[in-house]
Write a protein that holds these residues in place. Structure first.
Motif, PDB file in Angstrom:
ATOM      1  N   VAL A   1     -13.607   8.932  33.024  1.00 51.86           N
ATOM      2  CA  VAL A   1     -14.056   7.556  32.737  1.00 51.86           C
ATOM      3  C   VAL A   1     -13.052   6.861  31.823  1.00 51.86           C
ATOM      4  CG1 VAL A   1     -15.848   6.161  31.607  1.00 51.86           C
ATOM      5  CG2 VAL A   1     -16.504   8.045  33.133  1.00 51.86           C
ATOM      6  N   GLY A   2     -12.562   7.590  30.813  1.00 51.15           N
ATOM      7  CA  GLY A   2     -11.594   7.013  29.880  1.00 51.15           C
ATOM      8  C   GLY A   2     -10.342   6.507  30.565  1.00 51.15           C
ATOM      9  N   LEU A   3      -9.907   7.218  31.587  1.00 49.31           N
ATOM     10  CA  LEU A   3      -8.714   6.807  32.331  1.00 49.31           C
ATOM     11  C   LEU A   3      -8.891   5.472  33.041  1.00 49.31           C
ATOM     12  CD1 LEU A   3      -7.690  10.240  33.919  1.00 49.31           C
ATOM     13  CD2 LEU A   3      -6.344   8.932  32.258  1.00 49.31           C
ATOM     14  N   MET A   4     -10.138   5.083  33.294  1.00 45.02           N
ATOM     15  CA  MET A   4     -10.404   3.870  34.066  1.00 45.02           C
ATOM     16  C   MET A   4     -10.394   2.599  33.217  1.00 45.02           C
ATOM     17  SD  MET A   4     -10.449   5.038  37.034  1.00 45.02           S
ATOM     18  CE  MET A   4     -10.724   3.408  37.765  1.00 45.02           C
ATOM     19  N   TYR A   5     -10.335   2.741  31.903  1.00 45.90           N
ATOM     20  CA  TYR A   5     -10.295   1.560  31.031  1.00 45.90           C
ATOM     21  C   TYR A   5      -8.862   1.046  30.905  1.00 45.90           C
ATOM     22  CZ  TYR A   5     -14.995   2.449  29.070  1.00 45.90           C
ATOM     23  OH  TYR A   5     -16.351   2.610  28.880  1.00 45.90           O
ATOM     24  N   PRO A   6      -8.665  -0.270  30.934  1.00 41.23           N
ATOM     25  CA  PRO A   6      -7.366  -0.799  30.491  1.00 41.23           C
ATOM     26  C   PRO A   6      -7.147  -0.406  29.028  1.00 41.23           C
ATOM     27  CG  PRO A   6      -8.683  -2.507  31.569  1.00 41.23           C
ATOM     28  CD  PRO A   6      -9.591  -1.336  31.354  1.00 41.23           C
ATOM     29  N   PRO A   7      -5.893  -0.278  28.573  1.00 40.23           N
ATOM     30  CA  PRO A   7      -5.637   0.223  27.211  1.00 40.23           C
ATOM     31  C   PRO A   7      -6.420  -0.488  26.108  1.00 40.23           C
ATOM     32  CG  PRO A   7      -3.599   0.122  28.440  1.00 40.23           C
ATOM     33  CD  PRO A   7      -4.645  -0.482  29.330  1.00 40.23           C
ATOM     34  N   ALA A   8      -6.438  -1.813  26.117  1.00 42.34           N
ATOM     35  CA  ALA A   8      -7.150  -2.543  25.055  1.00 42.34           C
ATOM     36  C   ALA A   8      -8.649  -2.282  25.125  1.00 42.34           C
ATOM     37  CB  ALA A   8      -6.870  -4.038  25.167  1.00 42.34           C
ATOM     38  N   SER A   9      -9.183  -2.184  26.334  1.00 44.19           N
ATOM     39  CA  SER A   9     -10.614  -1.911  26.508  1.00 44.19           C
ATOM     40  C   SER A   9     -10.959  -0.502  26.053  1.00 44.19           C
ATOM     41  CB  SER A   9     -11.016  -2.086  27.970  1.00 44.19           C
ATOM     42  OG  SER A   9     -10.845  -3.423  28.375  1.00 44.19           O
ATOM     43  N   TYR A  10     -10.026   0.424  26.270  1.00 49.58           N
ATOM     44  CA  TYR A  10     -10.262   1.809  25.826  1.00 49.58           C
ATOM     45  C   TYR A  10     -10.277   1.876  24.300  1.00 49.58           C
ATOM     46  CZ  TYR A  10      -9.993   6.882  25.508  1.00 49.58           C
ATOM     47  OH  TYR A  10     -10.260   8.198  25.218  1.00 49.58           O
ATOM     48  N   ASP A  11      -9.328   1.200  23.653  1.00 55.54           N
ATOM     49  CA  ASP A  11      -9.341   1.141  22.189  1.00 55.54           C
ATOM     50  C   ASP A  11     -10.643   0.528  21.684  1.00 55.54           C
ATOM     51  OD1 ASP A  11      -6.901   2.338  21.728  1.00 55.54           O
ATOM     52  OD2 ASP A  11      -5.795   0.465  21.415  1.00 55.54           O
ATOM     53  N   ALA A  12     -11.066  -0.558  22.315  1.00 58.17           N
ATOM     54  CA  ALA A  12     -12.312  -1.228  21.914  1.00 58.17           C
ATOM     55  C   ALA A  12     -13.497  -0.279  22.077  1.00 58.17           C
ATOM     56  CB  ALA A  12     -12.519  -2.496  22.746  1.00 58.17           C
ATOM     57  N   HIS A  13     -13.542   0.433  23.190  1.00 59.56           N
ATOM     58  CA  HIS A  13     -14.606   1.397  23.464  1.00 59.56           C
ATOM     59  C   HIS A  13     -14.650   2.478  22.384  1.00 59.56           C
ATOM     60  CE1 HIS A  13     -15.799   5.316  25.316  1.00 59.56           C
ATOM     61  NE2 HIS A  13     -16.768   4.599  25.846  1.00 59.56           N
ATOM     62  N   GLU A  14     -13.502   3.008  22.032  1.00 60.28           N
ATOM     63  CA  GLU A  14     -13.434   4.064  21.025  1.00 60.28           C
ATOM     64  C   GLU A  14     -13.831   3.549  19.641  1.00 60.28           C
ATOM     65  OE1 GLU A  14     -12.472   7.602  21.626  1.00 60.28           O
ATOM     66  OE2 GLU A  14     -13.345   6.667  23.408  1.00 60.28           O
ATOM     67  N   LEU A  15     -13.388   2.347  19.307  1.00 60.47           N
ATOM     68  CA  LEU A  15     -13.743   1.757  18.015  1.00 60.47           C
ATOM     69  C   LEU A  15     -15.240   1.486  17.923  1.00 60.47           C
ATOM     70  CD1 LEU A  15     -10.762  -0.727  17.568  1.00 60.47           C
ATOM     71  CD2 LEU A  15     -11.207   1.295  16.172  1.00 60.47           C
ATOM     72  N   TRP A  16     -15.811   0.985  18.995  1.00 55.73           N
ATOM     73  CA  TRP A  16     -17.254   0.697  19.026  1.00 55.73           C
ATOM     74  C   TRP A  16     -18.062   1.969  18.743  1.00 55.73           C
ATOM     75  CZ3 TRP A  16     -20.900  -3.003  19.114  1.00 55.73           C
ATOM     76  CH2 TRP A  16     -22.189  -2.685  19.571  1.00 55.73           C
TER      77      TRP A  16
ATOM     78  N   ASN B   1     -19.531  -8.501  19.983  1.00 57.15           N
ATOM     79  CA  ASN B   1     -19.461  -8.347  18.533  1.00 57.15           C
ATOM     80  C   ASN B   1     -18.038  -8.605  18.069  1.00 57.15           C
ATOM     81  OD1 ASN B   1     -22.106  -7.207  18.854  1.00 57.15           O
ATOM     82  ND2 ASN B   1     -21.790  -6.042  16.968  1.00 57.15           N
ATOM     83  N   ASP B   2     -17.914  -9.004  16.820  1.00 57.41           N
ATOM     84  CA  ASP B   2     -16.601  -9.203  16.215  1.00 57.41           C
ATOM     85  C   ASP B   2     -16.174  -7.906  15.529  1.00 57.41           C
ATOM     86  OD1 ASP B   2     -14.530 -11.358  15.121  1.00 57.41           O
ATOM     87  OD2 ASP B   2     -15.077 -10.042  13.453  1.00 57.41           O
ATOM     88  N   LEU B   3     -15.017  -7.382  15.901  1.00 57.03           N
ATOM     89  CA  LEU B   3     -14.554  -6.103  15.361  1.00 57.03           C
ATOM     90  C   LEU B   3     -14.475  -6.133  13.841  1.00 57.03           C
ATOM     91  CD1 LEU B   3     -13.378  -3.252  15.582  1.00 57.03           C
ATOM     92  CD2 LEU B   3     -11.135  -4.285  15.987  1.00 57.03           C
ATOM     93  N   GLN B   4     -13.905  -7.186  13.281  1.00 57.48           N
ATOM     94  CA  GLN B   4     -13.748  -7.242  11.830  1.00 57.48           C
ATOM     95  C   GLN B   4     -15.094  -7.298  11.111  1.00 57.48           C
ATOM     96  OE1 GLN B   4     -10.422 -10.180  12.569  1.00 57.48           O
ATOM     97  NE2 GLN B   4      -9.915  -9.574  10.490  1.00 57.48           N
ATOM     98  N   GLN B   5     -16.051  -7.991  11.703  1.00 56.47           N
ATOM     99  CA  GLN B   5     -17.391  -8.021  11.098  1.00 56.47           C
ATOM    100  C   GLN B   5     -18.038  -6.644  11.130  1.00 56.47           C
ATOM    101  OE1 GLN B   5     -19.745 -11.091  12.968  1.00 56.47           O
ATOM    102  NE2 GLN B   5     -18.485 -12.758  12.154  1.00 56.47           N
ATOM    103  N   ASP B   6     -17.822  -5.919  12.226  1.00 57.37           N
ATOM    104  CA  ASP B   6     -18.394  -4.569  12.319  1.00 57.37           C
ATOM    105  C   ASP B   6     -17.724  -3.615  11.335  1.00 57.37           C
ATOM    106  OD1 ASP B   6     -20.211  -5.354  14.191  1.00 57.37           O
ATOM    107  OD2 ASP B   6     -19.239  -4.397  15.904  1.00 57.37           O
ATOM    108  N   ILE B   7     -16.415  -3.740  11.163  1.00 60.06           N
ATOM    109  CA  ILE B   7     -15.719  -2.917  10.160  1.00 60.06           C
ATOM    110  C   ILE B   7     -16.269  -3.234   8.770  1.00 60.06           C
ATOM    111  CG2 ILE B   7     -13.508  -2.520   8.985  1.00 60.06           C
ATOM    112  CD1 ILE B   7     -12.145  -2.990  11.727  1.00 60.06           C
ATOM    113  N   ASP B   8     -16.459  -4.513   8.513  1.00 60.10           N
ATOM    114  CA  ASP B   8     -16.960  -4.968   7.219  1.00 60.10           C
ATOM    115  C   ASP B   8     -18.352  -4.400   6.926  1.00 60.10           C
ATOM    116  OD1 ASP B   8     -16.834  -6.440   4.816  1.00 60.10           O
ATOM    117  OD2 ASP B   8     -17.972  -8.077   5.713  1.00 60.10           O
ATOM    118  N   SER B   9     -19.202  -4.371   7.949  1.00 56.21           N
ATOM    119  CA  SER B   9     -20.589  -3.937   7.728  1.00 56.21           C
ATOM    120  C   SER B   9     -20.757  -2.414   7.760  1.00 56.21           C
ATOM    121  CB  SER B   9     -21.519  -4.581   8.766  1.00 56.21           C
ATOM    122  OG  SER B   9     -21.190  -4.153  10.073  1.00 56.21           O
ATOM    123  N   GLU B  10     -19.844  -1.697   8.442  1.00 57.86           N
ATOM    124  CA  GLU B  10     -20.048  -0.260   8.647  1.00 57.86           C
ATOM    125  C   GLU B  10     -19.203   0.627   7.734  1.00 57.86           C
ATOM    126  OE1 GLU B  10     -22.417   0.780  10.489  1.00 57.86           O
ATOM    127  OE2 GLU B  10     -22.894  -1.053  11.608  1.00 57.86           O
TER     128      GLU B  10
END
Length: 290
Positions: A50-65, A103-112
């Motif tokens: 499944v990971g191979l099927m994500y475009p690079p930016a989407s995979y990074d976003a998925h992992e960060l989430w 969701n906004d990545l920076q807001q999630d980093i800020d809250s978590e």
């Protein structure tokens, strides 16, 4: 075996080709390939395919989430991604994060996350590092600020430390690190390790190591994940997929130079089954690696 065919097709194509395969799959069968992979595969093998099927930016976003919103915060995942990506990669991953999760990545980093670790991650997530600019006249000044930050360790000094490491260009920081050595008689990594601790310290060191030699950093992270944590699957999968079309060949080279055994050899020793086959296919290998 169908899984062997699946491994051959998905690991031997580049990401753009895999996306074209998914599009053709939808046109031919009226089904979503990623959904079918999730429903028909299991465990770590599923994560790889499944990971191979994500475009690079989407995979990074998925992992960060998942690092931010999982049962436990995965600080090392946040460090690996945000300490190593370029301004453009950070911009693209933030766009993907917003699209995928609303969701906004920076807001999630800020809250978590919290403290100076959070502040440094927030700074990196802005993607505002200077590019291609170097000013020798200010390198010694920056080095002195870093040296004082390692001695004083006040909140203000920690802020100055992370501001320099997150915003100066790579070329500038190369000079700063040399000046730091001249001023202190100590390598910047050793100084950070002596003066700070916890995830803040790990993040600062990761930034320095990625600026110096990104493939060496990821070789070090893979070795730790394989040998120090009883094969930490998520880390191994994430690095192999994320770096597969960027610098994985260089990572493999650094790994062998530094640790004596090839990455291919160590994966083969610790993984098994179709999961092992998939990782080895991504990693690839020369005859002497077997």
């Amino acid at each position: 075996c169908e899984k062997d065919v699946l491994i051959d097709i998905l690991t031997q194509r580049c990401n753009s080709q895999r996306l074209m395969i998914a599009e053709a799959y939808r046109d031919m069968y009226g089904r979503d390939l990623v959904t079918d992979l999730k429903e028909n595969l299991s465990h770590h093998f599923k994560e790889v395919m499944v990971g191979l099927m994500y475009p690079p930016a989407s995979y990074d976003a998925h992992e960060l989430w998942h690092a931010l919103k999982g049962v436990d915060i995965e600080e090392k995942c946040l460090i690996d991604i945000l300490a190593s990506r370029s301004n453009m990669e950070i911009f693209q991953m933030k766009e993907a994060y917003l699209m995928q999760y609303n969701n906004d990545l920076q807001q999630d980093i800020d809250s978590e996350t919290s403290g100076h670790f959070r502040d440094t991650l927030m700074n990196l997530a802005q993607g505002t590092r200077m590019e291609g600019y170097a000013d020798p006249s200010t390198a010694a000044q920056d080095a002195m600020i870093l040296w004082e930050a390692c001695q004083q360790k006040t909140g203000e000094h920690k802020n100055m430390l992370q501001m320099i490491l997150c915003n100066r260009s790579h070329q500038q920081l190369w000079m700063v690190f040399q000046e730091f050595q001249n001023i202190s008689g100590q390598d910047i990594v050793d100084a950070i390790n002596e003066c700070y601790d916890g995830y803040f310290q790990e993040l600062l060191v990761a930034i320095v190591l990625c600026i110096r030699d990104k493939p060496s950093y990821f070789a070090y992270r893979l070795y730790n994940a394989i040998h120090d944590f009883g094969f930490h699957n998520k880390t191994v999968i994430r690095i192999l997929i994320a770096r597969s079309e960027i610098d994985l060949m260089n990572i493999r080279q650094r790994y062998k130079e530094r640790y004596g055994k090839s990455l291919f050899h160590d994966i083969k020793h610790f993984a098994s089954g179709h999961y092992e086959s998939a990782l080895l296919a991504i990693c690839a290998g020369d005859t002497e690696d077997y």
